[in-house]
Design a protein around this motif. Structure first.
Motif, PDB file in Angstrom:
ATOM      1  N   PHE A  51      35.914  35.731  46.420  1.00 37.63           N
ATOM      2  CA  PHE A  51      37.304  36.019  46.064  1.00 37.63           C
ATOM      3  C   PHE A  51      38.200  34.947  46.694  1.00 37.63           C
ATOM      4  O   PHE A  51      38.110  34.687  47.899  1.00 37.63           O
ATOM      5  N   GLU A  53      42.162  33.956  46.827  1.00 40.50           N
ATOM      6  CA  GLU A  53      43.548  34.292  46.493  1.00 40.50           C
ATOM      7  C   GLU A  53      44.478  33.171  46.961  1.00 40.50           C
ATOM      8  O   GLU A  53      44.138  32.416  47.892  1.00 40.50           O
ATOM      9  N   GLY A  99      43.907  39.708  44.062  1.00 46.17           N
ATOM     10  CA  GLY A  99      44.827  40.109  45.087  1.00 46.17           C
ATOM     11  C   GLY A  99      46.274  40.403  44.621  1.00 46.17           C
ATOM     12  O   GLY A  99      46.626  40.350  43.443  1.00 46.17           O
ATOM     13  N   CYS A 100      47.024  40.804  45.637  1.00 46.77           N
ATOM     14  CA  CYS A 100      48.437  41.122  45.390  1.00 46.77           C
ATOM     15  C   CYS A 100      49.145  39.968  44.685  1.00 46.77           C
ATOM     16  O   CYS A 100      50.041  40.189  43.860  1.00 46.77           O
ATOM     17  N   TRP A 125      52.494  36.735  50.714  1.00 50.60           N
ATOM     18  CA  TRP A 125      51.738  36.117  51.810  1.00 50.60           C
ATOM     19  C   TRP A 125      52.505  34.990  52.481  1.00 50.60           C
ATOM     20  O   TRP A 125      52.411  33.829  52.100  1.00 50.60           O
ATOM     21  N   ASN A 201      45.877  44.437  39.760  1.00 53.85           N
ATOM     22  CA  ASN A 201      45.197  44.579  41.052  1.00 53.85           C
ATOM     23  C   ASN A 201      45.929  45.640  41.864  1.00 53.85           C
ATOM     24  O   ASN A 201      47.163  45.644  41.923  1.00 53.85           O
ATOM     25  N   GLU A 202      45.157  46.523  42.481  1.00 49.70           N
ATOM     26  CA  GLU A 202      45.725  47.570  43.344  1.00 49.70           C
ATOM     27  C   GLU A 202      47.000  48.143  42.716  1.00 49.70           C
ATOM     28  O   GLU A 202      48.076  48.145  43.334  1.00 49.70           O
ATOM     29  N   TYR A 270      37.996  48.043  52.826  1.00 46.78           N
ATOM     30  CA  TYR A 270      37.847  47.103  53.935  1.00 46.78           C
ATOM     31  C   TYR A 270      37.301  47.833  55.167  1.00 46.78           C
ATOM     32  O   TYR A 270      37.647  48.999  55.411  1.00 46.78           O
ATOM     33  N   GLU A 325      36.946  43.890  46.240  1.00 47.28           N
ATOM     34  CA  GLU A 325      37.434  43.472  47.567  1.00 47.28           C
ATOM     35  C   GLU A 325      36.707  44.290  48.613  1.00 47.28           C
ATOM     36  O   GLU A 325      36.767  45.524  48.594  1.00 47.28           O
ATOM     37  N   TRP A 329      38.485  43.429  58.386  1.00 44.75           N
ATOM     38  CA  TRP A 329      39.899  43.012  58.473  1.00 44.75           C
ATOM     39  C   TRP A 329      40.380  43.284  59.893  1.00 44.75           C
ATOM     40  O   TRP A 329      40.392  44.436  60.333  1.00 44.75           O
ATOM     41  N   GLN A 374      37.743  37.061  52.090  1.00 44.34           N
ATOM     42  CA  GLN A 374      37.880  36.087  51.020  1.00 44.34           C
ATOM     43  C   GLN A 374      37.097  34.842  51.409  1.00 44.34           C
ATOM     44  O   GLN A 374      36.690  34.713  52.545  1.00 44.34           O
ATOM     45  N   LEU A 379      40.544  36.471  56.075  1.00 44.29           N
ATOM     46  CA  LEU A 379      39.733  37.690  56.320  1.00 44.29           C
ATOM     47  C   LEU A 379      38.277  37.315  56.618  1.00 44.29           C
ATOM     48  O   LEU A 379      38.030  36.391  57.382  1.00 44.29           O
TER      49      LEU A 379
HETATM   50  O1  AHR Z   1      42.583  40.487  50.392  1.00 38.03           O
HETATM   51  C1  AHR Z   1      43.892  40.615  50.861  1.00 38.03           C
HETATM   52  C2  AHR Z   1      44.680  41.669  50.107  1.00 38.03           C
HETATM   53  O2  AHR Z   1      44.103  42.928  50.315  1.00 38.03           O
HETATM   54  C3  AHR Z   1      44.689  41.529  48.601  1.00 38.03           C
HETATM   55  O3  AHR Z   1      45.669  40.663  48.162  1.00 38.03           O
HETATM   56  C4  AHR Z   1      44.996  42.924  48.149  1.00 38.03           C
HETATM   57  O4  AHR Z   1      44.457  43.210  46.886  1.00 38.03           O
HETATM   58  C5  AHR Z   1      44.410  43.782  49.242  1.00 38.03           C
HETATM   59  O5  AHR Z   1      45.284  44.751  49.678  1.00 38.03           O
END
Ligand code: AHR
Length: 522
Positions: A51, A53, A99-100, A125, A201-202, A270, A325, A329, A374, A379
């Motif tokens: 992954f 991002e 991701g976000c 971010w 995503n999410e 996570y 994902e 973390w 990622q 992470l």
């Molecule tokens: O991987 C970091 C973030 O974690 C991603 O952007 C999101 O999808 C998740 O909350």
């Protein structure tokens, strides 16, 4: 410390006719029992996906250093050392751009001459300004260099149905059409034939804070217009999935989305201790280690329960569970941008990777794709970079050792294990999965997460074998990690502590150790 052995069912295998789900009994030492025959389930190589991002130093300064960089060796701006390292993992797929971030990304900002692309602010971010120099062509060409299938995450929250439909047409249409013609103007004649597409995503959080019912309706609209064009393999649409144990999310999607519009449902989990107090990546206490292991082991229950819901609506398992994902973390490294999620990677992370990949292998009938978060500098990264330097983390080495399972046939195993106990709580100490590859070799991956006690594992095999070979990842201290000064402190070594005796294998696993064994025919 005494060895705690409990009556415990460690894994319930989703394995159809050859399923072994019986509760197992007390033992003086861990016992692994092979099914008498391999299953007809393939461990999809896509379980070993990654992954990338637009987050911190993953894309910019990670994968991509820019075409004009004169200090780092690159191909069209992509680091050659990174490409070489990921190719050695047989990287099967790469998810991008979030991701976000995906739900803020407008793909047309990232095509055409680089100097004309608009700058954007990465609001999720770090609030940094990005120049869009890494866009669709850059990513898809990089996937070709890597030999990986791209997995594009579409913008649903701030995008439009037309915008995502156009993206599919832009990358997948071989004939003449407005988007295919635009692609040609930008220098690419042939389509890339992208199969994997995330629809947001999410959606329950950063992807729009939607309810599952609302998202299911939104999904139906988007998925309807994501045409197959002439992608011969067929498009694979993945719905934004549950946050860990939100089973109602999966239930609502499976019930409300017609299955002809749905190829995969995602899940994010996570290994985190406490979202408001995640703890350091390297100087963690034993309690923090235990809590991380507990959260990593929770994946077993999550996969089992989400799969059970999916089985209710899709007994033939046509829809894949896509854990797009996962990973550890922690708090960011002191002095680094909190929005960049940069953390070091120790033997604790190797334990997370070993356990999690075994869980996915054992549930390969339903889990057919997953993405570690990622790839670089973010992470639970497999690669860290600093200027010209690059290092491979313990997690990288686990992924490399486990690659033997990619596209192999699952051998169901029943695992009877002791526990790792901390205070009044406990988790299984040993995690195992096994497979048979196309050359007829059998592979077993074993993890002992116990921080202080070795495990003497007896493996009852399906038949006699002639030879065992192995590799081990371990170190002197759980907190050990590779640094730019000592990049090879942790790396796989030859493993000699496995002995074959008739239809039995005796394995000695040191504390916090990952071992992968290969058994050759009799
Ligand atoms: O991987 C970091 C973030 O974690 C991603 O952007 C999101 O999808 C998740 O909350």
């Amino acid at each position: 410390m005494t060895l705690h052995l409990r009556k415990q069912l460690v894994s319930i295998l989703a394995c159809g006719a050859t399923c072994l789900t019986a509760e197992v009994g007390f033992s003086q030492q861990p016992i692994v029992t092979f099914s008498n025959q391999p299953s007809d389930i393939t461990i999809s190589r896509h379980i070993y996906g990654h992954f990338a991002e637009h987050l911190g130093r993953c894309i910019y300064d990670g994968f991509y250093v820019g075409e004009n960089n004169t200090t780092v060796q690159h191909t069209a701006g992509v680091r050659n050392d990174v490409v070489e390292a990921l190719r050695k993992l047989n990287i099967p797929n790469l998810r991008w751009p979030g991701g976000c971030f995906a739900d803020t990304y407008h793909w047309k900002d990232g095509i055409g001459p680089k100097e004309s692309r608009p700058a954007i602010v990465n609001t999720w971010w770090g609030g940094v300004t990005e120049d869009n120099s890494f866009g669709t062509h850059d990513f898809l060409d990089m996937c070709e260099l890597l030999g990986a299938e791209p997995y594009l995450a579409g913008n649903v929250a701030t995008g439009e149905v037309q915008e995502l439909a156009d993206w599919v047409q832009y990358v997948n249409h071989g004939g003449r059409s407005p988007m295919a013609d635009l692609r040609r103007e930008n220098g690419r004649d042939e389509p890339w034939d992208v199969k994997y597409w995330g629809v947001g995503n999410e959606a329950w959080g950063c992807g729009g804070n939607m309810t599952p019912n609302y998202y299911a309706d939104v999904y139906r609209r988007y998925a309807t217009f994501m045409a197959d064009w002439n992608n011969s393999g067929g498009i694979f649409r993945i719905a934004s999935g549950a946050n860990s144990g939100d089973y109602n999310w999966t239930e609502t999607l499976m019930k409300n989305i017609p299955h002809h519009l749905l190829e995969g449902v995602a899940l994010h989990h996570y290994a985190v201790i406490d979202w408001s107090n995640k703890g350091p990546s390297t100087t963690f206490s034993e309690e923090q280690y235990f809590r991380t292991m507990k959260s990593a082991w929770h994946m077993e229950e999550l996969v089992r329960k989400h799969s059970a819901i999916m089985d209710k609506y899709d007994p033939d398992k046509n829809v894949a569970l896509v854990v797009d994902e996962w990973g550890g973390w922690y708090d960011v490294e002191p002095g680094t941008n909190p929005g960049f999620l940069f953390q070091q990677n120790t033997m604790r992370d190797a334990m997370i990777a070993g356990i999690t990949l075994n869980i996915f292998n054992n549930h390969a009938a339903r889990v057919r794709m997953a993405n570690l978060a990622q790839t670089i500098n973010v992470l639970q990264a497999v690669i860290l970079t600093e200027g010209e330097k690059m290092l491979l983390t313990p997690t990288y080495h686990v992924m490399e050792m486990y690659k033997v399972h990619q596209d192999a046939r699952l051998i169901p195993v029943e695992v009877q294990t002791g526990v790792y106990k901390f205070g009044d709580e406990e988790v299984p100490a040993v995690s195992v999965s096994a497979s048979l590859d196309s050359l007829g070799n059998t592979h077993i991956s074993l993890v002992n997460i116990h921080p202080t006690e070795e495990q003497r594992v007896t493996v009852n095999l399906d038949k006699t074998y002639g030879k065992v070979e192995g590799r081990v990842l371990t170190s002197g201290d759980l907190k050990d990690h590779n640094t730019f000064e000592h990049p090879d402190r942790i790396q796989p070594a030859v493993f000699n502590d496995a002995q074959l005796k008739d239809k039995m294998l005796d394995v000695r696993l040191a504390p916090f150790t990952v071992v992968v064994l290969t058994l050759h025919g009799s």
